[in-house]
Scaffold this active site. Sequence first.
Site, PDB file in Angstrom:
ATOM      1  N   ASP A  81      -1.775  -2.368  -7.304  1.00  0.00           N
ATOM      2  CA  ASP A  81      -1.399  -1.932  -5.948  1.00  0.00           C
ATOM      3  C   ASP A  81       0.052  -1.456  -5.979  1.00  0.00           C
ATOM      4  O   ASP A  81       0.952  -2.145  -5.512  1.00  0.00           O
ATOM      5  CB  ASP A  81      -1.587  -3.093  -4.965  1.00  0.00           C
ATOM      6  CG  ASP A  81      -1.394  -2.669  -3.523  1.00  0.00           C
ATOM      7  OD1 ASP A  81      -1.058  -1.490  -3.275  1.00  0.00           O
ATOM      8  OD2 ASP A  81      -1.588  -3.521  -2.642  1.00  0.00           O
ATOM      9  N   LYS A  83       0.979   1.571  -4.672  1.00  0.00           N
ATOM     10  CA  LYS A  83       1.174   2.572  -3.607  1.00  0.00           C
ATOM     11  C   LYS A  83       1.947   3.755  -4.179  1.00  0.00           C
ATOM     12  O   LYS A  83       2.976   4.193  -3.657  1.00  0.00           O
ATOM     13  CB  LYS A  83       1.858   1.944  -2.401  1.00  0.00           C
ATOM     14  CG  LYS A  83       0.997   0.811  -1.829  1.00  0.00           C
ATOM     15  CD  LYS A  83       1.572   0.151  -0.605  1.00  0.00           C
ATOM     16  CE  LYS A  83       0.612  -0.882  -0.027  1.00  0.00           C
ATOM     17  NZ  LYS A  83       0.463  -2.105  -0.828  1.00  0.00           N
ATOM     18  N   THR A  90       5.853  11.572 -13.282  1.00  0.00           N
ATOM     19  CA  THR A  90       5.977  10.113 -13.183  1.00  0.00           C
ATOM     20  C   THR A  90       4.627   9.489 -12.872  1.00  0.00           C
ATOM     21  O   THR A  90       4.261   8.453 -13.455  1.00  0.00           O
ATOM     22  CB  THR A  90       7.019   9.749 -12.102  1.00  0.00           C
ATOM     23  OG1 THR A  90       8.244  10.395 -12.434  1.00  0.00           O
ATOM     24  CG2 THR A  90       7.243   8.257 -12.022  1.00  0.00           C
ATOM     25  N   GLY A 200      -6.164  -7.078   5.054  1.00  0.00           N
ATOM     26  CA  GLY A 200      -5.795  -7.505   6.403  1.00  0.00           C
ATOM     27  C   GLY A 200      -6.666  -8.652   6.886  1.00  0.00           C
ATOM     28  O   GLY A 200      -6.610  -9.027   8.050  1.00  0.00           O
ATOM     29  N   VAL A 201      -7.462  -9.219   5.961  1.00  0.00           N
ATOM     30  CA  VAL A 201      -8.362 -10.331   6.304  1.00  0.00           C
ATOM     31  C   VAL A 201      -7.612 -11.657   6.140  1.00  0.00           C
ATOM     32  O   VAL A 201      -6.842 -11.824   5.200  1.00  0.00           O
ATOM     33  CB  VAL A 201      -9.600 -10.301   5.372  1.00  0.00           C
ATOM     34  CG1 VAL A 201     -10.392 -11.588   5.463  1.00  0.00           C
ATOM     35  CG2 VAL A 201     -10.471  -9.093   5.704  1.00  0.00           C
ATOM     36  N   ALA A 208     -13.529 -10.725   7.614  1.00  0.00           N
ATOM     37  CA  ALA A 208     -14.296  -9.980   6.605  1.00  0.00           C
ATOM     38  C   ALA A 208     -15.596  -9.436   7.194  1.00  0.00           C
ATOM     39  O   ALA A 208     -15.963  -8.277   6.969  1.00  0.00           O
ATOM     40  CB  ALA A 208     -14.591 -10.885   5.406  1.00  0.00           C
TER      41      ALA A 208
HETATM   42  P1  XMP Z   1      -3.062 -10.769   2.397  1.00  0.00           P
HETATM   43  O1  XMP Z   1      -2.279 -11.956   1.913  1.00  0.00           O
HETATM   44  O2  XMP Z   1      -2.537 -10.215   3.686  1.00  0.00           O
HETATM   45  O3  XMP Z   1      -2.787  -9.673   1.244  1.00  0.00           O
HETATM   46  O4  XMP Z   1      -4.540 -11.012   2.410  1.00  0.00           O
HETATM   47  C1  XMP Z   1      -3.276  -8.365   1.261  1.00  0.00           C
HETATM   48  C2  XMP Z   1      -2.864  -7.663   0.044  1.00  0.00           C
HETATM   49  O5  XMP Z   1      -3.159  -6.308   0.228  1.00  0.00           O
HETATM   50  C3  XMP Z   1      -1.937  -5.617   0.409  1.00  0.00           C
HETATM   51  N1  XMP Z   1      -2.093  -4.954   1.658  1.00  0.00           N
HETATM   52  C4  XMP Z   1      -2.282  -3.718   1.735  1.00  0.00           C
HETATM   53  N2  XMP Z   1      -2.382  -2.879   0.757  1.00  0.00           N
HETATM   54  N3  XMP Z   1      -2.746  -1.235   2.365  1.00  0.00           N
HETATM   55  C5  XMP Z   1      -2.597  -1.637   1.079  1.00  0.00           C
HETATM   56  O6  XMP Z   1      -2.682  -0.843   0.165  1.00  0.00           O
HETATM   57  C6  XMP Z   1      -2.666  -2.063   3.403  1.00  0.00           C
HETATM   58  O7  XMP Z   1      -2.829  -1.696   4.545  1.00  0.00           O
HETATM   59  C7  XMP Z   1      -2.427  -3.368   3.046  1.00  0.00           C
HETATM   60  N4  XMP Z   1      -2.304  -4.428   3.766  1.00  0.00           N
HETATM   61  C8  XMP Z   1      -2.097  -5.415   2.868  1.00  0.00           C
HETATM   62  C9  XMP Z   1      -0.809  -6.565   0.476  1.00  0.00           C
HETATM   63  O8  XMP Z   1       0.365  -6.022  -0.080  1.00  0.00           O
HETATM   64  C10 XMP Z   1      -1.367  -7.698  -0.289  1.00  0.00           C
HETATM   65  O9  XMP Z   1      -1.227  -7.486  -1.683  1.00  0.00           O
END
Ligand code: XMP
Length: 241
Positions: A81, A83, A90, A200-201, A208
């Site tokens: 992840d 982003k 790069t 976001g869960v 979920a």
């Molecule tokens: P939690 O602890 O909130 O972690 O269950 C979620 C994980 O996913 C990432 N995260 C996102 N990653 N878009 C993403 O690419 C998003 O909208 C998003 N929201 C959360 C967060 O960094 C963590 O690793």
Amino acid sequence: MTFKEKLRQSAEKHGSKVILALDFSDPYDARLAKAEKVLDATKGEIAGVKVNHHLILPYGLTGLSTVIGICRAERLPLIADLKMNDIEATNINIVDSLTAYGFDAVIANPFVGREEGLGKAVERIHANQGGIIFLVYMSHKGADEGYHLRLEDGEPIYRVFATRAREWGADGVIVSAKATNKIAEIRGIVGDSCLILTPGVGAQGGEASDSLGAGADYVIVGRSLTGSSDPLKAVRALNSS
Ligand code: XMP
């Protein structure tokens, strides 16, 4: 085999649509052992694994060899992840490093554009048998401040990003688990060409079952599993929700 196919096979084998986000905020030198423990406990009942800066910054790709090894042995697709949001040279370097070390996919930000941005990185990761997942609609409260920006023709940028995902050949899109109306709307744009992965869960308040019910393919879950005293029980609860 494509990334989408690897994830589908793993999900079926393990009876799960949960992608475990191995996020820890413990002291840096304690994180890897915790990650191995949670992964070992849950590896038979999750669909895939995602690692973020929580592990990649302190340990680097070399330092994550045990986590990568567990994922490979269990055939669990492993997502970085990052982003990713940089120039082509790069991005290609990032993609090659990830695949060389055993990652299966990367999360990228389509804001950077196609030409001399993500276009050739998509081609390269596919040539490396990997996958690429575009950020389309994030899960935090301020997501609206960016993803609702509109182009001159009035189209909101998240719809543009979803169209880019379909047209540029992304394997998946990230959409907030809490934005169930957006999940359905974005499915209408990407069709079957992209998987929909929803973070976001739990810690961020999403359910979920709501996200999957709205048409998501997978849920990404971090803190409510990594912070649980019994991560396997917590995964099982999600798998049966
Ligand atoms: P939690 O602890 O909130 O972690 O269950 C979620 C994980 O996913 C990432 N995260 C996102 N990653 N878009 C993403 O690419 C998003 O909208 C998003 N929201 C959360 C967060 O960094 C963590 O690793």
